[in-house]
Design an enzyme around this catalytic site. Structure first.
Site, PDB file in Angstrom:
ATOM      1  N   ALA A  98       0.785  -1.237   0.000  1.00 38.11           N
ATOM      2  CA  ALA A  98       0.000   0.000   0.000  1.00 38.11           C
ATOM      3  C   ALA A  98       0.810   1.276   0.000  1.00 38.11           C
ATOM      4  O   ALA A  98       0.247   2.355   0.153  1.00 38.11           O
ATOM      5  CB  ALA A  98      -0.911   0.010   1.233  1.00 38.11           C
ATOM      6  N   SER A  99       2.133   1.211  -0.159  1.00 34.48           N
ATOM      7  CA  SER A  99       2.939   2.387   0.152  1.00 34.48           C
ATOM      8  C   SER A  99       3.464   3.163  -1.051  1.00 34.48           C
ATOM      9  O   SER A  99       3.854   4.323  -0.903  1.00 34.48           O
ATOM     10  CB  SER A  99       4.127   1.984   1.031  1.00 34.48           C
ATOM     11  OG  SER A  99       4.871   0.944   0.427  1.00 34.48           O
ATOM     12  N   GLY A 149       3.412   3.585  -5.728  1.00 40.83           N
ATOM     13  CA  GLY A 149       2.843   3.214  -7.018  1.00 40.83           C
ATOM     14  C   GLY A 149       1.342   3.035  -7.016  1.00 40.83           C
ATOM     15  O   GLY A 149       0.581   3.837  -6.458  1.00 40.83           O
ATOM     16  N   ASP A 203       6.725  -7.902   6.632  1.00 40.95           N
ATOM     17  CA  ASP A 203       6.778  -8.791   5.472  1.00 40.95           C
ATOM     18  C   ASP A 203       5.395  -9.359   5.172  1.00 40.95           C
ATOM     19  O   ASP A 203       4.920 -10.263   5.859  1.00 40.95           O
ATOM     20  CB  ASP A 203       7.786  -9.919   5.745  1.00 40.95           C
ATOM     21  CG  ASP A 203       7.911 -10.889   4.587  1.00 40.95           C
ATOM     22  OD1 ASP A 203       7.307 -10.642   3.522  1.00 40.95           O
ATOM     23  OD2 ASP A 203       8.620 -11.911   4.750  1.00 40.95           O
ATOM     24  N   LEU A 214       1.537  -6.104  -4.287  1.00 37.99           N
ATOM     25  CA  LEU A 214       2.912  -6.310  -3.823  1.00 37.99           C
ATOM     26  C   LEU A 214       3.892  -6.272  -4.990  1.00 37.99           C
ATOM     27  O   LEU A 214       3.636  -6.839  -6.054  1.00 37.99           O
ATOM     28  CB  LEU A 214       3.050  -7.658  -3.111  1.00 37.99           C
ATOM     29  CG  LEU A 214       2.575  -7.754  -1.666  1.00 37.99           C
ATOM     30  CD1 LEU A 214       2.994  -9.099  -1.088  1.00 37.99           C
ATOM     31  CD2 LEU A 214       3.136  -6.633  -0.814  1.00 37.99           C
ATOM     32  N   TYR A 229       9.604  -9.035 -21.085  1.00 35.65           N
ATOM     33  CA  TYR A 229       8.544  -8.927 -20.087  1.00 35.65           C
ATOM     34  C   TYR A 229       7.525 -10.058 -20.247  1.00 35.65           C
ATOM     35  O   TYR A 229       7.603 -11.059 -19.550  1.00 35.65           O
ATOM     36  CB  TYR A 229       7.869  -7.550 -20.150  1.00 35.65           C
ATOM     37  CG  TYR A 229       7.074  -7.271 -18.887  1.00 35.65           C
ATOM     38  CD1 TYR A 229       7.662  -6.628 -17.808  1.00 35.65           C
ATOM     39  CD2 TYR A 229       5.754  -7.696 -18.748  1.00 35.65           C
ATOM     40  CE1 TYR A 229       6.966  -6.403 -16.623  1.00 35.65           C
ATOM     41  CE2 TYR A 229       5.044  -7.478 -17.575  1.00 35.65           C
ATOM     42  CZ  TYR A 229       5.656  -6.835 -16.522  1.00 35.65           C
ATOM     43  OH  TYR A 229       4.955  -6.635 -15.355  1.00 35.65           O
ATOM     44  N   THR A 277       7.527   3.681 -12.165  1.00 35.99           N
ATOM     45  CA  THR A 277       7.493   3.206 -10.788  1.00 35.99           C
ATOM     46  C   THR A 277       8.896   2.728 -10.437  1.00 35.99           C
ATOM     47  O   THR A 277       9.759   2.593 -11.313  1.00 35.99           O
ATOM     48  CB  THR A 277       6.506   2.039 -10.600  1.00 35.99           C
ATOM     49  OG1 THR A 277       6.965   0.905 -11.358  1.00 35.99           O
ATOM     50  CG2 THR A 277       5.101   2.405 -11.045  1.00 35.99           C
TER      51      THR A 277
END
Length: 398
Positions: free
Chosen positions: A49-50, A52, A111, A139, A236, A276
């Site tokens: 949640a912190s 991007g 974690d 995540l 990717y 990001t």
């Protein structure tokens, strides 16, 4: 202390508390400018949640539909003489703004792959919210210690089958060069990357939340993915990371079966390419994003993480008729503007033309740099970076 940006490659080693707070305020202002998201979520858990898409999801839920939010992340707090991570400052600023607006907001730092943090989160939901009606899984970590076996896995960024050679850019200097990346050494590279970035941990979270009875009837859960254009496929989508994303998508029906008795549903949202901390580490991608930004800004359809998340909530997850628009593979596509044929054809043309000599003219490399430094609280006109700032910022709920 006076905090200036210090970089090493694609990593910024410092972050600025006042600048990150400005970033959060800007995102909140955007969400509020779009009006209330009718029928939006009311009690939301954001895992990752912190930074991007994660922090933008939390902002959208809170300030778009008045939701109570719990955020889970793994960030380094500030200490005297040592700035905290950008994610720590983001979360502190978000909680301050949420509380000032009368919104419930608490955070858990640790974690998220561990059973301990899952239990701590469940206990907090039971204590304060009872149940949640939306779970965002966002995540982004290069490593994971498996909570059941204790085995530590590290993801790798490699093509599969043959070497990959294409253009890339050092976005700090603007130097365009060719890069070659050797393919995987063994199936173990794929397996390790899936273990870190695939769908297993998302499934573990939903199983634990369900078994604890903290999921509301009709709960939704969303995990984020990326597809991108064919020019990035070898590194990717068709590479090791792509295999992990395929595993993430294959987890949707598994989670749906878990949620069946609470009428819940899982989605994967395919999001737009954006600057990001994670995307800056992928060769080829910063150059692609610089060209993409140029094209999309000229067409007036450019979006950052907050524009993406506001549109995801308002135009996909919580529509007036309750219908969620999906592609034929059952995914939400909020990358629809990026993947428009007119956008991609122009990016392809620029890709064939771009060199060190012309990159400043035919791309938005400056916009890329600015967005990168904005992530860490730098390059905001309203902040005096020559002034002393208090680096020790606490998160009120931690």
């Amino acid at each position: 202390m006076i905090i200036k940006p210090r970089t090493r490659g694609f990593i910024c080693l410092t972050s600025h508390p006042e600048g990150t707070a400005q970033n959060i305020k800007n995102q909140i202002a955007y969400v509020q400018s779009k009006g209330k998201i009718e029928n939006g979520p009311k009690k939301v858990l954001v895992i990752g949640a912190s930074t991007g898409f994660g922090i933008s999801s939390r902002i959208t839920a809170a300030f778009g539909s008045g939701a109570a939010t719990i955020g889970v992340f793994f960030e380094k707090p500030a200490a005297e003489g040592k700035p905290g991570t950008a994610g720590w400052y983001n979360s502190a600023a978000f909680e301050n703004e949420a509380h000032a607006a009368g919104l419930y907001a608490k955070s858990i730092n640790g974690d998220a792959f561990s059973d301990e943090i899952k239990k701590q989160t469940i206990d907090l939901i039971k204590q304060d919210l009872g149940q949640v009606d939306l779970v965002i899984y966002s995540l982004a970590s290069p490593r994971r210690t498996h909570p059941k076996t204790g085995v530590a896995y590290a993801s790798v960024l490699k093509p599969i089958g043959q070497p990959f050679t294409n253009k890339t850019v050092d976005f700090h200097t603007g130097v365009v060069s060719d890069i070659s990346i050797n393919p995987i050494d063994s199936q173990e590279d794929i397996d390790n990357t899936i273990a870190v970035m695939g769908g297993e941990d998302w499934k573990f979270w939903m199983e634990d939340l369900h078994n604890a009875g903290v999921l509301a009837d009709g709960v939704k859960t969303v995990a984020y993915s990326y597809i991108g254009p064919e020019l990035t496929f070898p590194i990717y989508r068709n590479g090791t990371i792509g295999q992990a994303k395929n595993d993430l998508e294959a987890t949707v029906p598994v989670i749906n079966s878990i949620l069946n008795d609470v009428n819940g549903i899982a989605y994967v949202s395919v999001n737009k390419a954006l600057v990001t901390q994670s995307s800056s580490a992928i060769p080829v991608v910063p150059l692609y994003i610089s060209l993409l930004y140029k094209v999309m800004k000229e067409k007036g359809i450019h979006e950052g993480t907050i524009e993406q998340m506001q549109r995801l909530f308002a135009e996909r997850l919580y529509t007036a008729d309750g219908n969620v628009l999906l592609d034929k593979e059952g995914r939400i596509r909020i990358d629809d503007l990026e993947m428009r044929e007119d956008v991609q054809s122009e990016v392809d043309k620029l890709w064939n033309q771009v060199t060190t000599e012309n990159i400043e003219q035919i791309s938005d490399i400056e916009g890329y740099r600015n967005d990168f430094f904005n992530l860490f609280g730098f390059n905001y006109d309203s902040i005096d970076y020559d002034a002393e700032t208090n680096e020790v910022v606490n998160i009120s709920s931690i």
